[in-house]
Design an enzyme around this catalytic site. Sequence first.
Site, short mmCIF file in Angstrom:
data_model
loop_
_atom_site.label_atom_id
_atom_site.label_comp_id
_atom_site.label_asym_id
_atom_site.label_seq_id
_atom_site.Cartn_x
_atom_site.Cartn_y
_atom_site.Cartn_z
N SER A 1 -40.12 14.18 34.21
CA SER A 1 -40.75 13.14 33.41
C SER A 1 -39.98 11.84 33.63
CB SER A 1 -40.69 13.52 31.92
OG SER A 1 -40.91 12.36 31.14
N HIS B 1 -44.49 13.76 35.87
CA HIS B 1 -45.11 13.66 34.55
C HIS B 1 -44.88 12.24 34.04
CE1 HIS B 1 -46.19 15.37 30.52
NE2 HIS B 1 -45.36 14.43 30.09
N ASP C 1 -45.34 9.45 31.05
CA ASP C 1 -45.57 9.35 29.61
C ASP C 1 -46.04 7.96 29.21
OD1 ASP C 1 -44.82 11.96 28.52
OD2 ASP C 1 -42.87 11.50 29.41
N MET D 1 -47.25 5.59 26.25
CA MET D 1 -47.19 5.51 24.78
C MET D 1 -47.70 4.15 24.32
SD MET D 1 -43.49 7.23 24.08
CE MET D 1 -42.94 8.66 25.02
N HIS E 1 -49.65 11.76 30.85
CA HIS E 1 -49.72 12.24 29.46
C HIS E 1 -49.97 11.03 28.55
CE1 HIS E 1 -47.13 14.17 26.00
NE2 HIS E 1 -48.39 14.02 25.64
N MET F 1 -50.15 9.41 25.29
CA MET F 1 -49.83 9.41 23.86
C MET F 1 -50.39 8.12 23.29
SD MET F 1 -46.07 11.04 24.23
CE MET F 1 -46.08 10.76 25.99
N MET G 1 -46.58 20.84 23.59
CA MET G 1 -45.50 19.92 23.25
C MET G 1 -44.42 20.69 22.50
SD MET G 1 -46.01 16.88 24.39
CE MET G 1 -44.57 16.15 23.61
N GLY H 1 -42.90 11.01 21.58
CA GLY H 1 -42.44 9.65 21.29
C GLY H 1 -41.16 9.26 22.01
N GLY I 1 -37.68 10.73 24.59
CA GLY I 1 -37.06 11.79 25.38
C GLY I 1 -35.74 12.22 24.73
N GLY I 2 -35.18 13.30 25.21
CA GLY I 2 -33.84 13.72 24.79
C GLY I 2 -33.75 14.43 23.45
N ASP J 1 -43.55 20.58 27.47
CA ASP J 1 -42.99 19.23 27.55
C ASP J 1 -42.09 18.96 26.35
OD1 ASP J 1 -42.57 16.51 27.98
OD2 ASP J 1 -44.63 15.92 27.47
N GLY J 2 -40.80 18.77 26.64
CA GLY J 2 -39.87 18.37 25.59
C GLY J 2 -38.71 19.33 25.44
N GLY J 3 -37.49 18.82 25.65
CA GLY J 3 -36.30 19.63 25.42
C GLY J 3 -36.09 20.73 26.44
N GLY K 1 -37.34 15.65 31.36
CA GLY K 1 -36.94 14.26 31.52
C GLY K 1 -35.44 14.11 31.57
N SER K 2 -34.81 14.19 30.39
CA SER K 2 -33.37 13.92 30.34
C SER K 2 -32.55 14.96 31.10
CB SER K 2 -32.90 13.76 28.90
OG SER K 2 -33.37 14.82 28.12
C1 DX5 Z 1 -41.92 13.01 24.84
C2 DX5 Z 1 -42.51 13.02 26.22
C3 DX5 Z 1 -41.76 13.85 27.18
C4 DX5 Z 1 -40.35 13.43 27.43
C5 DX5 Z 1 -39.54 14.68 27.60
O1 DX5 Z 1 -42.74 12.28 24.01
O2 DX5 Z 1 -43.84 13.47 26.19
O3 DX5 Z 1 -42.45 13.97 28.43
O4 DX5 Z 1 -40.15 12.64 28.56
O5 DX5 Z 1 -38.22 14.33 27.66
P1 DX5 Z 1 -37.07 15.40 27.52
O6 DX5 Z 1 -37.23 16.35 28.69
O7 DX5 Z 1 -35.84 14.57 27.60
O8 DX5 Z 1 -37.26 16.09 26.21
ZN ZN Z 2 -44.86 13.92 28.12
#
Ligand code: DX5
Ligand code: ZN
Length: 224
Positions: free
Chosen positions: A9, A34, A36, A38, A67, A69, A138, A143, A145-146, A176-178, A198-199
């Site tokens: 991401s 991916h 994001d 927003m 994605h 949002m 999700m 909203g 990352g990290g 997606d996420g964590g 992402g992170s």
């Molecule tokens: C959060 C995003 C994710 C985000 C994930 O709103 O949809 O795609 O980048 O980041 P990590 O992998 O750091 O949780």
């Molecule tokens: Zn995402």
Amino acid sequence: MDRLRIAPSVLSADFSRLGEEIARVEKGGADLLHLDVMDAHFVPNLTFGPMIVKALDTITDLHLSTHLMMSDPEPFLGDFVKAGSDAVIVHIECYPDPRRVLEKIRSLGALRGLTLNPGTPFEAVEPYLGDVDVFLVMSVHPGVGGQGFLPDVLQKASRAAEQKRTKGYGYEIHIDGGIDLCTAPLAARSGVEVLVAGSAIFRAPDPGAMVGQLRRAALAARSE
Ligand code: DX5
Ligand code: ZN
């Protein structure tokens, strides 16, 4: 269930050198990206729109999974697809009956993606799973990352995997996420086929190597 793809991401990448960041994960074996988007309305954060998607499309051959949002992305679907999005993912919270929007994505020539927030029950998306190409679980509140992984959502991935088997649905299950080296195995065991990270990837000392490490950790968990 032999497919396992890694989707960095770009939200956690260094935007001042996005080209280099993407080249690193591409070389490391990333399968898709991916993206994001927003809107500061559906989520309290603002990122980028079709212009950046288009710029990314010129620097990578990777499939772009966008994605959205956004509270009402429908008027922008054509712009995102024209910019190079291969898959477009919308939230069920924005379209409780997403059939029209999913059909619009399909008619624009992109893969149809549907996702749900951690607090939204699986039953909300269930009636539409026959009409999607990507089902994204999700595993954090959208909203930023990290954030920490929310393990309760794994049952949604398992249920989606089971329905895929029993009903012959054609979607690919993303999460997606964590996602990191600890949580990737949990997701893989629950039937997830695409890990969005992402992170864990972009904050690693070697993002390209982390792509391979995540894949190996997930595949090892599956074969246990
Ligand atoms: C959060 C995003 C994710 C985000 C994930 O709103 O949809 O795609 O980048 O980041 P990590 O992998 O750091 O949780
Ligand atoms: Zn995402």
